[in-house]
Write a protein that holds these residues in place. Structure first.
Motif, PDB file in Angstrom:
ATOM      1  N   ARG A 160       0.708  -1.481   0.081  1.00  0.00           N
ATOM      2  CA  ARG A 160       0.483  -0.186   0.231  1.00  0.00           C
ATOM      3  C   ARG A 160       0.987   1.497  -0.235  1.00  0.00           C
ATOM      4  N   PHE A 161       1.959   1.349   0.928  1.00  0.00           N
ATOM      5  CA  PHE A 161       2.408   2.539   1.242  1.00  0.00           C
ATOM      6  C   PHE A 161       3.809   2.719   0.339  1.00  0.00           C
ATOM      7  N   GLY A 162       4.519   1.541  -0.274  1.00  0.00           N
ATOM      8  CA  GLY A 162       5.825   1.723  -1.303  1.00  0.00           C
ATOM      9  C   GLY A 162       4.953   0.737  -2.609  1.00  0.00           C
ATOM     10  N   GLU A 163       4.382   0.608  -2.626  1.00  0.00           N
ATOM     11  CA  GLU A 163       3.707  -0.037  -3.553  1.00  0.00           C
ATOM     12  C   GLU A 163       4.887  -0.593  -5.215  1.00  0.00           C
ATOM     13  N   GLU A 164       5.450  -1.772  -2.946  1.00  0.00           N
ATOM     14  CA  GLU A 164       6.586  -2.487  -4.204  1.00  0.00           C
ATOM     15  C   GLU A 164       5.523  -4.080  -4.713  1.00  0.00           C
ATOM     16  N   ARG A 165       5.446  -4.366  -6.328  1.00  0.00           N
ATOM     17  CA  ARG A 165       4.818  -5.565  -6.790  1.00  0.00           C
ATOM     18  C   ARG A 165       5.713  -6.884  -6.356  1.00  0.00           C
ATOM     19  N   PHE A 166       6.742  -6.706  -5.535  1.00  0.00           N
ATOM     20  CA  PHE A 166       6.978  -8.292  -4.801  1.00  0.00           C
ATOM     21  C   PHE A 166       7.056  -8.289  -3.325  1.00  0.00           C
ATOM     22  N   ALA A 167       5.867  -7.194  -3.076  1.00  0.00           N
ATOM     23  CA  ALA A 167       5.771  -7.439  -1.045  1.00  0.00           C
ATOM     24  C   ALA A 167       5.798  -8.566  -1.003  1.00  0.00           C
ATOM     25  N   PRO A 168       4.578  -9.998  -1.207  1.00  0.00           N
ATOM     26  CA  PRO A 168       4.922 -10.574  -0.147  1.00  0.00           C
ATOM     27  C   PRO A 168       6.554 -11.180  -0.561  1.00  0.00           C
ATOM     28  N   ARG A 169       6.979 -11.223  -1.707  1.00  0.00           N
ATOM     29  CA  ARG A 169       8.702 -11.903  -1.116  1.00  0.00           C
ATOM     30  C   ARG A 169       9.787 -11.186   0.190  1.00  0.00           C
ATOM     31  N   VAL A 170       9.516  -9.612  -0.360  1.00  0.00           N
ATOM     32  CA  VAL A 170       9.614  -8.733   0.430  1.00  0.00           C
ATOM     33  C   VAL A 170       9.611  -9.535   2.107  1.00  0.00           C
ATOM     34  N   ALA A 171       8.488  -9.465   2.080  1.00  0.00           N
ATOM     35  CA  ALA A 171       7.901  -9.461   3.692  1.00  0.00           C
ATOM     36  C   ALA A 171       8.509 -10.625   4.199  1.00  0.00           C
ATOM     37  N   ARG A 172       8.319 -11.880   3.612  1.00  0.00           N
ATOM     38  CA  ARG A 172       8.660 -13.239   4.014  1.00  0.00           C
ATOM     39  C   ARG A 172       9.846 -13.157   3.765  1.00  0.00           C
ATOM     40  N   ALA A 173      10.651 -11.966   2.875  1.00  0.00           N
ATOM     41  CA  ALA A 173      12.500 -12.383   3.222  1.00  0.00           C
ATOM     42  C   ALA A 173      12.864 -11.516   4.526  1.00  0.00           C
ATOM     43  N   ILE A 174      12.456 -10.204   4.994  1.00  0.00           N
ATOM     44  CA  ILE A 174      12.470  -9.745   6.213  1.00  0.00           C
ATOM     45  C   ILE A 174      12.237 -10.847   7.254  1.00  0.00           C
ATOM     46  N   VAL A 175      10.930 -11.457   7.601  1.00  0.00           N
ATOM     47  CA  VAL A 175      10.056 -12.146   8.318  1.00  0.00           C
ATOM     48  C   VAL A 175      11.165 -13.812   8.614  1.00  0.00           C
ATOM     49  N   ALA A 176      12.075 -13.898   7.534  1.00  0.00           N
ATOM     50  CA  ALA A 176      12.678 -15.172   8.342  1.00  0.00           C
ATOM     51  C   ALA A 176      14.393 -14.498   8.649  1.00  0.00           C
ATOM     52  N   ALA A 177      14.857 -13.573   7.527  1.00  0.00           N
ATOM     53  CA  ALA A 177      16.197 -13.201   8.345  1.00  0.00           C
ATOM     54  C   ALA A 177      16.175 -12.294  10.277  1.00  0.00           C
ATOM     55  N   ARG A 178      14.906 -12.013  10.238  1.00  0.00           N
ATOM     56  CA  ARG A 178      14.930 -11.397  11.540  1.00  0.00           C
ATOM     57  C   ARG A 178      14.745 -12.497  12.766  1.00  0.00           C
ATOM     58  N   GLU A 179      14.639 -13.849  12.591  1.00  0.00           N
ATOM     59  CA  GLU A 179      14.846 -15.015  13.380  1.00  0.00           C
ATOM     60  C   GLU A 179      15.574 -15.217  13.025  1.00  0.00           C
ATOM     61  N   THR A 180      17.085 -14.955  12.652  1.00  0.00           N
ATOM     62  CA  THR A 180      18.491 -15.447  12.847  1.00  0.00           C
ATOM     63  C   THR A 180      18.925 -14.181  14.204  1.00  0.00           C
ATOM     64  N   GLU A 181      18.268 -13.014  13.479  1.00  0.00           N
ATOM     65  CA  GLU A 181      19.165 -11.689  14.274  1.00  0.00           C
ATOM     66  C   GLU A 181      18.138 -10.414  13.969  1.00  0.00           C
ATOM     67  N   PRO A 182      17.699 -10.161  14.776  1.00  0.00           N
ATOM     68  CA  PRO A 182      16.964  -8.558  14.718  1.00  0.00           C
ATOM     69  C   PRO A 182      17.551  -7.744  14.106  1.00  0.00           C
ATOM     70  N   PHE A 183      16.789  -7.353  12.837  1.00  0.00           N
ATOM     71  CA  PHE A 183      17.581  -5.679  12.239  1.00  0.00           C
ATOM     72  C   PHE A 183      17.833  -4.627  13.081  1.00  0.00           C
ATOM     73  N   THR A 184      18.629  -3.845  12.912  1.00  0.00           N
ATOM     74  CA  THR A 184      19.183  -2.721  13.848  1.00  0.00           C
ATOM     75  C   THR A 184      19.802  -1.601  12.731  1.00  0.00           C
ATOM     76  N   THR A 185      20.129  -1.971  12.258  1.00  0.00           N
ATOM     77  CA  THR A 185      20.492  -1.013  10.865  1.00  0.00           C
ATOM     78  C   THR A 185      20.113  -1.128   9.240  1.00  0.00           C
ATOM     79  N   SER A 186      20.471  -0.080   8.314  1.00  0.00           N
ATOM     80  CA  SER A 186      19.347   0.235   7.424  1.00  0.00           C
ATOM     81  C   SER A 186      20.603  -1.049   5.980  1.00  0.00           C
ATOM     82  N   ALA A 187      21.622  -1.485   6.514  1.00  0.00           N
ATOM     83  CA  ALA A 187      22.462  -1.906   5.318  1.00  0.00           C
ATOM     84  C   ALA A 187      21.913  -3.353   5.480  1.00  0.00           C
TER      85      ALA A 187
END
Length: 320
Positions: A160-187
């Protein structure tokens, strides 16, 4: 970390905005409201051009207000600065005894202070804490969003806010990555987002993290909700002859501005009436043909202006 000084602010479409708003600010006692004061470039130019105008400058960012107070010191007697979000416009005007004003500007882009201060976390091009708050006192940060939102909510805001057409893939990738280590910085977030987007799509449409960072910033700061509340309030606050100008920087903002101004520029009478009775005509007339864009020369001097879209209107009748 030592405090970084902001780059000299380059106001977007400055001469055109002054041209649009100045005619409404000629009379003594005229009030100009800058809903997104930032570093005060537009305000400085309008106060210089319009010696009868008094500024009510609104910004949620206390650092921006501090810098702008110094910049506008030569006009101190004609300046009132208010720490607030622009959807608080009716309250601010009532508090200062100005229910009707002659000119309003809303520049919806990030200020140079927010972009160039790497510790604020708005830019995806440098590694910085995942903050993105325009007001550092609010609790929600970008890190909170990426580390705690369920995958469905992340997908929703990215779409909705980013008009990201790959939103499902990006959301799943973020959730998978944070299970290993929380995000703290942008890089690290930039890397995860880029890896989630197909290689072919990374070659077009700008930086692959641009839409994700836009979505996070809008979510953290409630930008679209605040805009939806501010726009009709701004039209209502204009005196007859008063003018409103809005600078948008992405399609979501511009669509909201277009809809409100277009509605205000239409007759309000029932369609079956043969004539429009007094008090039911258009509230405003549009001063721009569609959305005006910066010139190529301005974009060359200030690349941040490239996505800007300007719409403006003048109040011609009070609501019935």
């Amino acid at each position: 970390m030592s405090e970084q000084q902001p780059a000299r602010h380059v106001p977007v479409m400055l001469s055109r905005i002054v041209e649009l708003l100045a005619p409404a600010l000629a009379a003594p006692g005229a009030v100009y409201v800058d809903c997104t004061l930032g570093l005060g470039g537009h305000a400085e130019a309008i106060l210089t051009r319009c010696p009868n105008a008094h500024l009510i400058g609104i910004d949620r960012d206390p650092q921006a207000l501090a810098h702008t107070r110094e910049r506008l010191a030569p006009f101190a007697e004609r300046v009132t600065l208010v720490p607030a979000v622009y959807d608080e416009l009716p309250h601010v005007l009532a508090e200062h005894g100005r229910p009707r004003v002659q000119a309003i500007l809303a520049d919806l882009g990030l200020s140079s202070l927010q972009i160039d201060r790497t510790d604020r976390g708005f830019a995806y091009a440098v590694d910085a804490p995942l903050d993105m708050r325009m007001d550092g006192a609010q609790p929600l940060t970008a890190a909170s969003v990426v580390n705690t939102y369920p995958v469905a909510d992340l997908q929703r805001i990215l779409s909705r806010f980013g008009e990201e057409r790959f939103a499902p893939r990006v959301a799943r990738a973020i959730v998978a990555a944070r299970e290993t280590e929380p995000f703290t910085t942008s890089a690290r977030l930039v890397r995860v987002v880029a890896d989630a987007i197909p290689m072919a799509a990374r070659k077009t449409g700008g930086h692959p993290a641009k839409r994700t960072f836009q979505a996070l910033r809008i979510e953290v700061n409630r930008e679209l909700a605040a805009l939806d509340a501010m726009l009709p309030a701004a039209v209502a606050a204009l005196a007859v002859g008063g003018r409103l100008a809005v600078l948008s920087y992405h399609s979501l903002e511009d669509r909201a501005v277009k809809q409100v101004l277009r509605t205000a520029a239409e007759d309000r009478a029932p369609r079956d009436l043969p004539i429009v009775p007094p008090g039911f005509g258009p509230e405003v007339k549009l001063l721009t043909r569609g959305a005006e864009k910066p010139s190529t020369d301005e974009i060359a001097m200030n690349p941040r202006a490239a996505s800007a879209r300007l719409r403006a209107a003048e109040r011609i009748e009070e609501a019935a």
